[in-house]
Design a protein around this motif. Structure first.
Motif, PDB file in Angstrom:
ATOM      1  N   MET A   1      88.714  53.584  13.386  1.00 37.09           N
ATOM      2  CA  MET A   1      89.249  54.754  14.039  1.00 37.09           C
ATOM      3  C   MET A   1      89.074  54.608  15.553  1.00 37.09           C
ATOM      4  O   MET A   1      88.058  54.119  16.023  1.00 37.09           O
ATOM      5  N   GLU A   2      90.074  55.040  16.305  1.00 43.90           N
ATOM      6  CA  GLU A   2      90.033  54.962  17.757  1.00 43.90           C
ATOM      7  C   GLU A   2      90.320  56.333  18.342  1.00 43.90           C
ATOM      8  O   GLU A   2      91.214  57.035  17.879  1.00 43.90           O
ATOM      9  N   THR A   3      89.559  56.697  19.363  1.00 43.13           N
ATOM     10  CA  THR A   3      89.759  57.948  20.073  1.00 43.13           C
ATOM     11  C   THR A   3      90.017  57.643  21.537  1.00 43.13           C
ATOM     12  O   THR A   3      89.217  56.965  22.178  1.00 43.13           O
ATOM     13  N   ASN A   4      91.144  58.133  22.050  1.00 41.75           N
ATOM     14  CA  ASN A   4      91.500  57.999  23.459  1.00 41.75           C
ATOM     15  C   ASN A   4      91.308  59.353  24.126  1.00 41.75           C
ATOM     16  O   ASN A   4      91.910  60.339  23.704  1.00 41.75           O
ATOM     17  N   LEU A   5      90.478  59.373  25.175  1.00 45.44           N
ATOM     18  CA  LEU A   5      90.166  60.598  25.889  1.00 45.44           C
ATOM     19  C   LEU A   5      90.480  60.429  27.364  1.00 45.44           C
ATOM     20  O   LEU A   5      90.142  59.413  27.962  1.00 45.44           O
TER      21      LEU A   5
ATOM     22  N   ASN B   1      82.927  50.151  19.863  1.00 41.54           N
ATOM     23  CA  ASN B   1      83.413  49.569  21.106  1.00 41.54           C
ATOM     24  C   ASN B   1      83.850  50.713  22.017  1.00 41.54           C
ATOM     25  O   ASN B   1      84.335  51.741  21.547  1.00 41.54           O
ATOM     26  N   VAL B   2      83.699  50.507  23.323  1.00 44.78           N
ATOM     27  CA  VAL B   2      84.038  51.567  24.263  1.00 44.78           C
ATOM     28  C   VAL B   2      84.537  50.971  25.576  1.00 44.78           C
ATOM     29  O   VAL B   2      84.093  49.902  25.986  1.00 44.78           O
ATOM     30  N   THR B   3      85.485  51.673  26.196  1.00 39.30           N
ATOM     31  CA  THR B   3      85.889  51.347  27.559  1.00 39.30           C
ATOM     32  C   THR B   3      85.814  52.618  28.391  1.00 39.30           C
ATOM     33  O   THR B   3      85.986  53.730  27.886  1.00 39.30           O
ATOM     34  N   PHE B   4      85.559  52.426  29.671  1.00 42.88           N
ATOM     35  CA  PHE B   4      85.528  53.519  30.646  1.00 42.88           C
ATOM     36  C   PHE B   4      86.366  53.059  31.820  1.00 42.88           C
ATOM     37  O   PHE B   4      86.121  51.987  32.384  1.00 42.88           O
TER      38      PHE B   4
ATOM     39  N   ASN C   1      90.057  61.358  37.721  1.00 44.81           N
ATOM     40  CA  ASN C   1      90.227  61.328  36.271  1.00 44.81           C
ATOM     41  C   ASN C   1      89.666  60.019  35.741  1.00 44.81           C
ATOM     42  O   ASN C   1      89.516  59.048  36.477  1.00 44.81           O
ATOM     43  N   CYS C   2      89.320  60.041  34.484  1.00 45.20           N
ATOM     44  CA  CYS C   2      88.840  58.823  33.847  1.00 45.20           C
ATOM     45  C   CYS C   2      89.306  58.809  32.405  1.00 45.20           C
ATOM     46  O   CYS C   2      89.660  59.839  31.835  1.00 45.20           O
ATOM     47  N   PHE C   3      89.315  57.617  31.861  1.00 44.88           N
ATOM     48  CA  PHE C   3      89.730  57.414  30.481  1.00 44.88           C
ATOM     49  C   PHE C   3      88.577  56.768  29.730  1.00 44.88           C
ATOM     50  O   PHE C   3      87.954  55.830  30.229  1.00 44.88           O
ATOM     51  N   VAL C   4      88.309  57.272  28.544  1.00 40.12           N
ATOM     52  CA  VAL C   4      87.286  56.704  27.676  1.00 40.12           C
ATOM     53  C   VAL C   4      87.956  56.421  26.340  1.00 40.12           C
ATOM     54  O   VAL C   4      88.616  57.291  25.773  1.00 40.12           O
ATOM     55  N   VAL C   5      87.807  55.195  25.876  1.00 40.79           N
ATOM     56  CA  VAL C   5      88.311  54.817  24.560  1.00 40.79           C
ATOM     57  C   VAL C   5      87.103  54.440  23.716  1.00 40.79           C
ATOM     58  O   VAL C   5      86.287  53.621  24.130  1.00 40.79           O
ATOM     59  N   ILE C   6      86.993  55.050  22.546  1.00 31.04           N
ATOM     60  CA  ILE C   6      85.913  54.762  21.603  1.00 31.04           C
ATOM     61  C   ILE C   6      86.572  54.299  20.315  1.00 31.04           C
ATOM     62  O   ILE C   6      87.455  54.982  19.784  1.00 31.04           O
ATOM     63  N   SER C   7      86.140  53.137  19.806  1.00 38.08           N
ATOM     64  CA  SER C   7      86.809  52.577  18.641  1.00 38.08           C
ATOM     65  C   SER C   7      85.846  51.819  17.734  1.00 38.08           C
ATOM     66  O   SER C   7      84.882  51.206  18.204  1.00 38.08           O
ATOM     67  N   ASP C   8      86.154  51.845  16.434  1.00 34.19           N
ATOM     68  CA  ASP C   8      85.429  51.033  15.458  1.00 34.19           C
ATOM     69  C   ASP C   8      85.881  49.578  15.533  1.00 34.19           C
ATOM     70  O   ASP C   8      85.175  48.680  15.097  1.00 34.19           O
ATOM     71  N   GLU C   9      87.071  49.350  16.066  1.00 36.22           N
ATOM     72  CA  GLU C   9      87.665  48.016  16.165  1.00 36.22           C
ATOM     73  C   GLU C   9      87.647  47.551  17.622  1.00 36.22           C
ATOM     74  O   GLU C   9      87.311  48.312  18.519  1.00 36.22           O
ATOM     75  N   GLU C  10      88.067  46.310  17.850  1.00 32.69           N
ATOM     76  CA  GLU C  10      88.221  45.845  19.223  1.00 32.69           C
ATOM     77  C   GLU C  10      89.266  46.697  19.928  1.00 32.69           C
ATOM     78  O   GLU C  10      90.239  47.136  19.320  1.00 32.69           O
TER      79      GLU C  10
ATOM     80  N   GLY D   1      92.226  46.983  22.528  1.00 36.09           N
ATOM     81  CA  GLY D   1      93.229  46.091  23.118  1.00 36.09           C
ATOM     82  C   GLY D   1      93.502  46.350  24.577  1.00 36.09           C
ATOM     83  O   GLY D   1      93.817  45.436  25.332  1.00 36.09           O
ATOM     84  N   ALA D   2      93.379  47.604  25.019  1.00 36.04           N
ATOM     85  CA  ALA D   2      93.648  47.949  26.419  1.00 36.04           C
ATOM     86  C   ALA D   2      92.648  49.022  26.838  1.00 36.04           C
ATOM     87  O   ALA D   2      92.258  49.847  26.013  1.00 36.04           O
TER      88      ALA D   2
END
Length: 183
Positions: free
Chosen positions: A1-5, A33-36, A50-59, A61-62
């Protein structure tokens, strides 16, 4: 599952700190996995942030997507700019002290209103409005264990121990408000 915030507001509202607390808590205390990805306007205080946070169980991609699952809006200009990025069925978190829910011209999203500026001022410091909103987000979405987020906040503020009691209170108030609006 991936969440884009996406978290958006004026500089000085703690937008980056909110996103960073969430990303750090996820990165250091879970197997997700997470990106900020931060983005600043030309000005520091009062300009856009503004900022973007992606939280995912998988790798991941962007570092950020074009479509957000969740959107935290701290001011009116951010609502105008980012509402179109929220996917149908997504959740919009509004700082209802500043942004009126009637300004949301979409009926395909869930709106979670939280008067975080007003709450922070009632607590004695506008500086905790971001921590309240982080609590609302975590309390509503349960994207990460609240104890893990608090541990991260506590660690990040450890050099300023006088700030911890107020931030703890702010985070707990936000958690309560978010949990009360869980669907």
């Amino acid at each position: 599952m991936e969440t884009n915030l996406c978290v958006a507001g004026f500089g000085g509202q703690g937008v980056m700190t909110l996103g960073k607390f969430l990303a750090d808590a996820t990165c250091h205390s879970t197997d997700k996995n997470v990106t900020f990805f931060p983005s600043y306007g030309a000005e520091q205080r009062g300009g856009t942030a503004n900022c973007f946070v992606v939280i995912s169980d998988e790798e991941i991609g962007a570092p950020l997507g074009d479509v957000m699952d969740d959107l935290i809006v701290m001011n009116g200009p951010s609502l105008s700019r980012f509402l179109k990025t929220l996917r149908p069925g997504g959740t919009l978190f509004l700082n209802s002290s500043i942004v009126d829910a009637r300004d949301v011209d979409r009926d395909d999203v869930t709106v979670v209103s939280a008067p975080v500026t007003e709450m922070a001022l009632e607590m004695g410091s506008a500086k905790v409005l971001n921590v309240i909103m982080l609590g609302v987000y975590v309390g509503r979405t349960q994207v990460i264990d609240p104890a893990v987020v608090w541990d991260t906040i506590q660690h990040k503020l450890s050099s300023k121990p006088k700030l911890l009691p107020l931030n703890k209170q702010a985070f707990e108030k936000g958690l309560e408000l978010g949990a009360a609006q869980r669907g």
